[in-house]
Design a protein around this motif. Structure first.
Motif, PDB file in Angstrom:
ATOM      1  N   ASN A 160       0.793  -1.233   0.000  1.00  0.00           N
ATOM      2  CA  ASN A 160       0.000   0.000   0.000  1.00  0.00           C
ATOM      3  C   ASN A 160       0.826   1.285   0.000  1.00  0.00           C
ATOM      4  N   PRO A 161       1.862   1.425   0.852  1.00  0.00           N
ATOM      5  CA  PRO A 161       2.641   2.680   0.822  1.00  0.00           C
ATOM      6  C   PRO A 161       3.267   2.944  -0.546  1.00  0.00           C
ATOM      7  N   TYR A 162       3.664   1.864  -1.235  1.00  0.00           N
ATOM      8  CA  TYR A 162       4.328   2.028  -2.530  1.00  0.00           C
ATOM      9  C   TYR A 162       3.327   2.412  -3.618  1.00  0.00           C
ATOM     10  N   MET A 163       2.103   1.916  -3.496  1.00  0.00           N
ATOM     11  CA  MET A 163       1.062   2.345  -4.430  1.00  0.00           C
ATOM     12  C   MET A 163       0.756   3.827  -4.244  1.00  0.00           C
ATOM     13  N   ILE A 164       0.765   4.279  -3.006  1.00  0.00           N
ATOM     14  CA  ILE A 164       0.517   5.699  -2.726  1.00  0.00           C
ATOM     15  C   ILE A 164       1.644   6.559  -3.291  1.00  0.00           C
ATOM     16  N   ILE A 165       2.897   6.114  -3.123  1.00  0.00           N
ATOM     17  CA  ILE A 165       4.042   6.847  -3.679  1.00  0.00           C
ATOM     18  C   ILE A 165       3.919   6.963  -5.194  1.00  0.00           C
ATOM     19  N   PHE A 166       3.582   5.851  -5.845  1.00  0.00           N
ATOM     20  CA  PHE A 166       3.428   5.853  -7.294  1.00  0.00           C
ATOM     21  C   PHE A 166       2.275   6.777  -7.706  1.00  0.00           C
ATOM     22  N   GLY A 167       1.181   6.721  -6.952  1.00  0.00           N
ATOM     23  CA  GLY A 167       0.030   7.573  -7.246  1.00  0.00           C
ATOM     24  C   GLY A 167       0.364   9.046  -7.152  1.00  0.00           C
ATOM     25  N   VAL A 168       1.091   9.450  -6.115  1.00  0.00           N
ATOM     26  CA  VAL A 168       1.491  10.858  -5.959  1.00  0.00           C
ATOM     27  C   VAL A 168       2.360  11.299  -7.139  1.00  0.00           C
ATOM     28  N   THR A 169       3.268  10.419  -7.562  1.00  0.00           N
ATOM     29  CA  THR A 169       4.125  10.725  -8.713  1.00  0.00           C
ATOM     30  C   THR A 169       3.288  10.942  -9.974  1.00  0.00           C
ATOM     31  N   GLU A 170       2.282  10.087 -10.175  1.00  0.00           N
ATOM     32  CA  GLU A 170       1.440  10.195 -11.368  1.00  0.00           C
ATOM     33  C   GLU A 170       0.548  11.446 -11.316  1.00  0.00           C
ATOM     34  N   ILE A 171       0.156  11.870 -10.134  1.00  0.00           N
ATOM     35  CA  ILE A 171      -0.616  13.116 -10.020  1.00  0.00           C
ATOM     36  C   ILE A 171       0.204  14.277 -10.567  1.00  0.00           C
ATOM     37  N   ILE A 172       1.487  14.291 -10.250  1.00  0.00           N
ATOM     38  CA  ILE A 172       2.365  15.370 -10.721  1.00  0.00           C
ATOM     39  C   ILE A 172       2.529  15.307 -12.247  1.00  0.00           C
ATOM     40  N   PHE A 173       2.879  14.114 -12.780  1.00  0.00           N
ATOM     41  CA  PHE A 173       3.119  13.985 -14.217  1.00  0.00           C
ATOM     42  C   PHE A 173       1.838  14.120 -15.036  1.00  0.00           C
ATOM     43  N   SER A 174       0.707  13.791 -14.434  1.00  0.00           N
ATOM     44  CA  SER A 174      -0.546  13.870 -15.186  1.00  0.00           C
ATOM     45  C   SER A 174      -0.947  15.309 -15.497  1.00  0.00           C
ATOM     46  N   GLN A 175      -0.272  16.282 -14.871  1.00  0.00           N
ATOM     47  CA  GLN A 175      -0.581  17.683 -15.171  1.00  0.00           C
ATOM     48  C   GLN A 175       0.088  18.176 -16.454  1.00  0.00           C
ATOM     49  N   ILE A 176       0.893  17.315 -17.104  1.00  0.00           N
ATOM     50  CA  ILE A 176       1.406  17.646 -18.438  1.00  0.00           C
ATOM     51  C   ILE A 176       0.197  17.719 -19.359  1.00  0.00           C
ATOM     52  N   PRO A 177      -0.059  18.854 -20.021  1.00  0.00           N
ATOM     53  CA  PRO A 177      -1.349  19.043 -20.699  1.00  0.00           C
ATOM     54  C   PRO A 177      -1.654  18.082 -21.826  1.00  0.00           C
ATOM     55  N   VAL A 329       6.047   4.802 -14.861  1.00  0.00           N
ATOM     56  CA  VAL A 329       5.637   6.202 -14.688  1.00  0.00           C
ATOM     57  C   VAL A 329       5.315   6.808 -16.053  1.00  0.00           C
ATOM     58  N   GLY A 330       6.189   6.542 -17.049  1.00  0.00           N
ATOM     59  CA  GLY A 330       5.956   7.052 -18.397  1.00  0.00           C
ATOM     60  C   GLY A 330       4.833   6.333 -19.110  1.00  0.00           C
ATOM     61  N   ALA A 331       4.790   5.005 -18.983  1.00  0.00           N
ATOM     62  CA  ALA A 331       3.763   4.222 -19.676  1.00  0.00           C
ATOM     63  C   ALA A 331       2.362   4.586 -19.183  1.00  0.00           C
ATOM     64  N   TYR A 332       2.228   4.842 -17.896  1.00  0.00           N
ATOM     65  CA  TYR A 332       0.950   5.264 -17.319  1.00  0.00           C
ATOM     66  C   TYR A 332       0.434   6.503 -18.045  1.00  0.00           C
ATOM     67  N   GLN A 333       1.344   7.466 -18.296  1.00  0.00           N
ATOM     68  CA  GLN A 333       0.948   8.698 -18.973  1.00  0.00           C
ATOM     69  C   GLN A 333       0.623   8.462 -20.446  1.00  0.00           C
ATOM     70  N   VAL A 334       1.409   7.608 -21.116  1.00  0.00           N
ATOM     71  CA  VAL A 334       1.153   7.311 -22.530  1.00  0.00           C
ATOM     72  C   VAL A 334      -0.251   6.746 -22.710  1.00  0.00           C
ATOM     73  N   PHE A 335      -0.664   5.880 -21.793  1.00  0.00           N
ATOM     74  CA  PHE A 335      -1.990   5.267 -21.902  1.00  0.00           C
ATOM     75  C   PHE A 335      -3.108   6.190 -21.411  1.00  0.00           C
ATOM     76  N   CYS A 336      -2.839   6.980 -20.382  1.00  0.00           N
ATOM     77  CA  CYS A 336      -3.923   7.760 -19.766  1.00  0.00           C
ATOM     78  C   CYS A 336      -4.169   9.111 -20.422  1.00  0.00           C
ATOM     79  N   GLN A 337      -3.182   9.676 -21.114  1.00  0.00           N
ATOM     80  CA  GLN A 337      -3.377  10.986 -21.736  1.00  0.00           C
ATOM     81  C   GLN A 337      -4.580  11.021 -22.684  1.00  0.00           C
ATOM     82  N   PRO A 338      -4.819   9.973 -23.520  1.00  0.00           N
ATOM     83  CA  PRO A 338      -6.020  10.003 -24.369  1.00  0.00           C
ATOM     84  C   PRO A 338      -7.318  10.067 -23.564  1.00  0.00           C
TER      85      PRO A 338
END
Length: 474
Positions: A160-177, A329-338
């Motif tokens: 669980n702590p590691y999922m939270i760490i990953f989630g916080v990281t993705e919140i930051i990167f997901s703000q790339i427009p 971290v990168g793959a999450y954004q590649v898939f979620c940006q659409p």
């Protein structure tokens, strides 16, 4: 005043030089950036389950199934690339997303069905990647624990702590427009994918040498070590794992939309990128999956680098698992940006006058640069990451989730819609030889998807019998 003169004056001042034929900012993607996006999407966490998948199928069926999947993926992807433009491949109207292409060629209810399946699958991929990243972060802690306290120490750690760490990281990167602004993230992620795949391959070769030969059998895990029912379910789940490992069709059109305008046509460039990426991916998959099976035989772990078939050198495992996390971290954004873009465009169309949805707040980043913060983007993307993280904490089953995602997305998005759009585009006559062959391919893939989904669901049901939510420990 003559409009053509205005346009000429604007061009002479360079006002329109940075715009494409559709009025959008000029695309700059090449065959190499497209390949980087594809490899980032394809060589993901799925590669880590391939040794386990081949162990279920054996030395004969395992590699054969993998090669067949690669041919199907490549073939249907080439059909899909031709759907980026409606009509002429160079001057035709652009389809910016997978759903746009389905709308242009098929229309009706199929558009809604396609959109629902695509975005649910992207949502599921976000969950799968969160699980995989947390497992790799845990593996770094556990490998160091084993090194210090010995292999017999259980070294229980909560995910669980590691999922939270990953989630916080993705919140930051997901703000790339926008999708086209993450090309650099894709290249970093692609390098990371080769890094951990190469380490997994090298460790497999070393283990084979240490064993004095290849392990495994022609038919995979034998009945006796597992029950007949388990053999069937696990074999079906292996199909889903392999399908997931090749899954990227759902974002193919979005990747193609980053390629610079013709000549040559975007379809030609994308076909080259697809051929290169699928060929490189298949070679890597065959090497990693087969060497993992050769190293461990029937005991091949569900996740090659975190299942602790390998313990040493522990520092090399740490590097491999760190590379997995960076890649995901990168793959999450590649898939979620659409998916992000779809929701934001819908919100802007629905509430065009709302400042919450449309207004950007300019944040200076220096004398010449600034960041445009959109409140709706901040709230919606943060909520999305939080929801996927919570669901990941509820269902942290790597293999079963990977197999289920692969099964659910494979037939409709990778096979059915590309084939149906191709038939409409090329006006293939019903009951002609080509039409019949395409329908047989589609039907066969539907059967495989249903079977793989059944196997994965059976695995999830078994895991849930002994799992306690938010108390997962390894």
């Amino acid at each position: 005043m003559d409009v053509s003169i205005d346009l000429g004056e604007q061009q002479s001042h360079g006002w329109l030089k940075n715009l494409d034929d559709d009025g959008r900012v000029r695309r700059t993607g090449t065959v190499w950036t497209a390949s980087a996006h594809i490899i980032t999407a394809v060589i993901g966490s799925g590669v880590l389950s391939l040794a386990w998948a081949i162990a279920q199928l054996g030395w004969v069926a395992g590699p054969v199934v993998m090669i067949l999947f690669s041919f199907v993926i490549y073939y249907t992807s080439t059909l899909l690339t031709d759907c980026y433009r409606t009509g002429d491949p160079i001057t035709g109207k652009r389809n910016y997303t997978y759903s746009d292409a389905v709308h242009a060629y098929l229309g009706g209810m199929k558009v809604k069905i396609c959109g629902l399946i695509q975005y649910l699958n992207l949502f599921g991929v976000a969950i799968g990647y969160t699980i995989a990243a947390s497992i790799s972060m845990m593996a770094i802690r556990r490998s160091n624990c084993f090194h210090e306290k010995g292999h017999k120490n259980p070294c229980h750690i909560s995910s669980n702590p590691y999922m939270i760490i990953f989630g916080v990281t993705e919140i930051i990167f997901s703000q790339i427009p926008d999708f086209d602004q993450i090309w650099w993230l894709s290249i970093v992620a692609a390098v990371m994918s080769f890094t951990y795949s190469s380490i997994g391959l090298a460790l497999g070769i070393i283990q084979v040498v240490a064993n004095g030969g290849f392990k495994g059998s022609l038919t995979g895990i034998s009945i006796g070590s597992v029950t007949q029912a388990q053999k069937i379910w696990h074999s079906l789940q292996a199909f889903g794992d392999i399908a997931f490992a090749y899954s990227y069709s759902i974002i193919l059109i979005e990747i193609q939309d980053t390629i610079k305008a013709p000549p040559p046509s975007e379809a030609k460039v994308m076909k080259k990128a697809t051929l290169f990426s699928v060929a490189v991916t298949t070679i890597f998959y065959m090497l990693c999956g087969c060497m993992g099976y050769a190293a461990f035989g029937d005991r091949a772990p569900g996740n090659l680098l975190t299942g602790f078939g390998f313990y040493n050198p522990f520092w090399l495992l740490d590097i491999a698992n760190a590379a997995i996390v960076i890649h995901l971290v990168g793959a999450y954004q590649v898939f979620c940006q659409p998916l992000f873009a779809f929701v934001e465009k819908w919100a802007n169309r629905t509430w065009p006058d709302s400042k919450f949805f449309a207004k950007d707040i300019r944040i200076p980043l220096g004398s010449t640069r600034s960041y445009k913060l959109n409140l709706f983007r901040l709230v919606w993307r943060t909520a999305f990451v939080v929801i996927t993280t919570v669901i990941s904490m509820l269902l942290p089953f790597f293999n079963d989730v990977v197999g289920l995602l692969g099964a659910l997305g494979f037939w409709p998005l990778t096979v059915y819609f590309p084939i149906e759009m191709y038939i409409v585009q090329k006006k293939v006559p019903r009951w002609s030889t080509r039409w019949v062959c395409l329908q047989i391919l589609s039907l066969a893939c539907l059967v495989i998807s249903i079977a793989a989904a059944a196997g994965s669901i059976a695995g999830v049901v078994n895991d849930l019998k002994i799992f306690r939510p938010f108390k997962s420990g390894y």
